[in-house]
Design a protein around this motif. Sequence first.
Motif, PDB file in Angstrom:
ATOM      1  N   GLN A   1     -55.286  -1.935  42.291  1.00  0.00           N
ATOM      2  CA  GLN A   1     -55.216  -0.479  42.130  1.00  0.00           C
ATOM      3  C   GLN A   1     -54.299   0.161  43.173  1.00  0.00           C
ATOM      4  OE1 GLN A   1     -56.307   1.332  39.676  1.00  0.00           O
ATOM      5  NE2 GLN A   1     -57.371  -0.350  38.653  1.00  0.00           N
ATOM      6  N   GLU A   2     -54.372  -0.339  44.378  1.00  0.00           N
ATOM      7  CA  GLU A   2     -53.524   0.158  45.477  1.00  0.00           C
ATOM      8  C   GLU A   2     -52.044  -0.042  45.147  1.00  0.00           C
ATOM      9  OE1 GLU A   2     -52.490  -1.593  49.934  1.00  0.00           O
ATOM     10  OE2 GLU A   2     -54.398  -2.108  48.982  1.00  0.00           O
ATOM     11  N   VAL A   3     -51.688  -1.231  44.664  1.00  0.00           N
ATOM     12  CA  VAL A   3     -50.301  -1.539  44.356  1.00  0.00           C
ATOM     13  C   VAL A   3     -49.847  -0.803  43.097  1.00  0.00           C
ATOM     14  CG1 VAL A   3     -48.648  -3.379  43.836  1.00  0.00           C
ATOM     15  CG2 VAL A   3     -50.441  -3.759  45.524  1.00  0.00           C
ATOM     16  N   ALA A   4     -50.731  -0.697  42.092  1.00  0.00           N
ATOM     17  CA  ALA A   4     -50.401   0.054  40.874  1.00  0.00           C
ATOM     18  C   ALA A   4     -50.064   1.496  41.233  1.00  0.00           C
ATOM     19  CB  ALA A   4     -51.566  -0.005  39.894  1.00  0.00           C
ATOM     20  N   GLY A   5     -50.834   2.077  42.132  1.00  0.00           N
ATOM     21  CA  GLY A   5     -50.562   3.438  42.588  1.00  0.00           C
ATOM     22  C   GLY A   5     -49.222   3.526  43.297  1.00  0.00           C
ATOM     23  N   HIS A   6     -48.905   2.499  44.078  1.00  0.00           N
ATOM     24  CA  HIS A   6     -47.646   2.484  44.820  1.00  0.00           C
ATOM     25  C   HIS A   6     -46.441   2.475  43.876  1.00  0.00           C
ATOM     26  CE1 HIS A   6     -44.782   1.534  48.008  1.00  0.00           C
ATOM     27  NE2 HIS A   6     -44.338   0.527  47.263  1.00  0.00           N
ATOM     28  N   VAL A   7     -46.566   1.774  42.738  1.00  0.00           N
ATOM     29  CA  VAL A   7     -45.441   1.697  41.791  1.00  0.00           C
ATOM     30  C   VAL A   7     -45.585   2.731  40.663  1.00  0.00           C
ATOM     31  CG1 VAL A   7     -45.012  -0.731  42.312  1.00  0.00           C
ATOM     32  CG2 VAL A   7     -46.512  -0.142  40.394  1.00  0.00           C
ATOM     33  N   HIS A   8     -46.558   3.651  40.834  1.00  0.00           N
ATOM     34  CA  HIS A   8     -46.753   4.785  39.909  1.00  0.00           C
ATOM     35  C   HIS A   8     -47.068   4.354  38.485  1.00  0.00           C
ATOM     36  CE1 HIS A   8     -45.176   7.056  43.263  1.00  0.00           C
ATOM     37  NE2 HIS A   8     -44.039   6.377  43.213  1.00  0.00           N
ATOM     38  N   LEU A   9     -47.976   3.363  38.361  1.00  0.00           N
ATOM     39  CA  LEU A   9     -48.409   2.927  37.037  1.00  0.00           C
ATOM     40  C   LEU A   9     -49.936   2.909  36.954  1.00  0.00           C
ATOM     41  CD1 LEU A   9     -46.058  -0.123  36.269  1.00  0.00           C
ATOM     42  CD2 LEU A   9     -45.893   2.180  35.324  1.00  0.00           C
ATOM     43  N   ASN A  10     -50.441   3.056  35.755  1.00  0.00           N
ATOM     44  CA  ASN A  10     -51.870   2.882  35.498  1.00  0.00           C
ATOM     45  C   ASN A  10     -52.254   1.437  35.821  1.00  0.00           C
ATOM     46  OD1 ASN A  10     -53.704   1.657  33.169  1.00  0.00           O
ATOM     47  ND2 ASN A  10     -54.416   3.740  33.597  1.00  0.00           N
TER      48      ASN A  10
END
Length: 266
Positions: free
Chosen positions: A176-185
Motif C-alpha cells: 500500500q505504501e509503494v502503491a501510494g508512492h506511484v499514485h496507483l490503487n
Amino acid sequence: MRSRMILIVDDELRSREGMKKILEVWAAGQYEILTASNGVAAMQILEEIPVELMITDIRMPEISGLALISQMREKRIQRKPSVILISGHAEFEYAQQAIHLSVVDYLLKPASREKLIASVEDALKAGEEQEHIVFMRKMADPQLMAIREEEAALSDPVRQAMHYVEMHIEEAISLQEVAGHVHLNGSYFSSLFKEQCQMNFSEYVARRKLQKAKELLLKTNLPIAEIASRTGYQTVKYFNKLFKEYDGMSPGQYRSKRNGMDGHIQ
C-alpha cells in the motif's frame, strides 16, 4: 588477517630481486612480495597461498612462463591471480599467446620503475573488478536478474516501485505504501506488478532484501541480528525463517558455506 600477495617468477636473480625491491617500496606493507626462481616453485606457492598478482618471465628452464599460466588455469587453486608477463625479447608470437591466456600486460626487460608500478596497479585493479563480477554472480538471484534484464520494457510505475525498494531496503516496505508512492490503487498496482514481473510484489521485496542480506553476510562480519535489522526485519527469527524458505539454509550456514568456498572474500 592474511597479507595480500604478489608473486614474482624469474630465473634471473638480479631481475627478480630488482623487481621485488621496487614493489616492496611501492607496496608500503600493503602487499607481501613473494619470489620464485622457476615454474615448479611458483606452482607450489600458487597451490598453497592465494596470490592476487603474478609477474612471470616467459623464458625459464623446465616450465616457461606461458606453460606456467596454462597449468595454473587448469589446476584447482585457491585463487587464480591476474598475470603480467615479462620478457627480454619483443616477439609477436609471445604477445599473441599472452592475449589468448588473458594476460593483463606484457613488459619488456628491463622495465622501468614507472612502467612496472603502472602495470601492477592496472593489473590489480582489473583483478578486483573481475573478482567483484564473480562475487556478484555467485550471489545473484536468477529471478531478480531476469527482471533486471527486462527492465526497459517495464511500465514507469513498476520501475518507480523497484527504485523505491532500493532506496528503502533497510525499512519495512508495504504494498500500500509503494502503491501510494506511484499514485496507483493498491489492487491495480499489485496486478500490474505481478503481470510484468511474474511474481508478487511481496516476493520481489523479500528476494531483494535477501540479496542485500547475502552481500552483507559475505562482505562484512556483522552479526546476523544486525543484518536482519539493516534489511528491514524487526526479528531475527522471522529473518532466519524467510532466508531458509528461499535458500534452504540459515543465514549462518550460508555465510559459512560461501566463505568456505571463497576464503579470500572478506
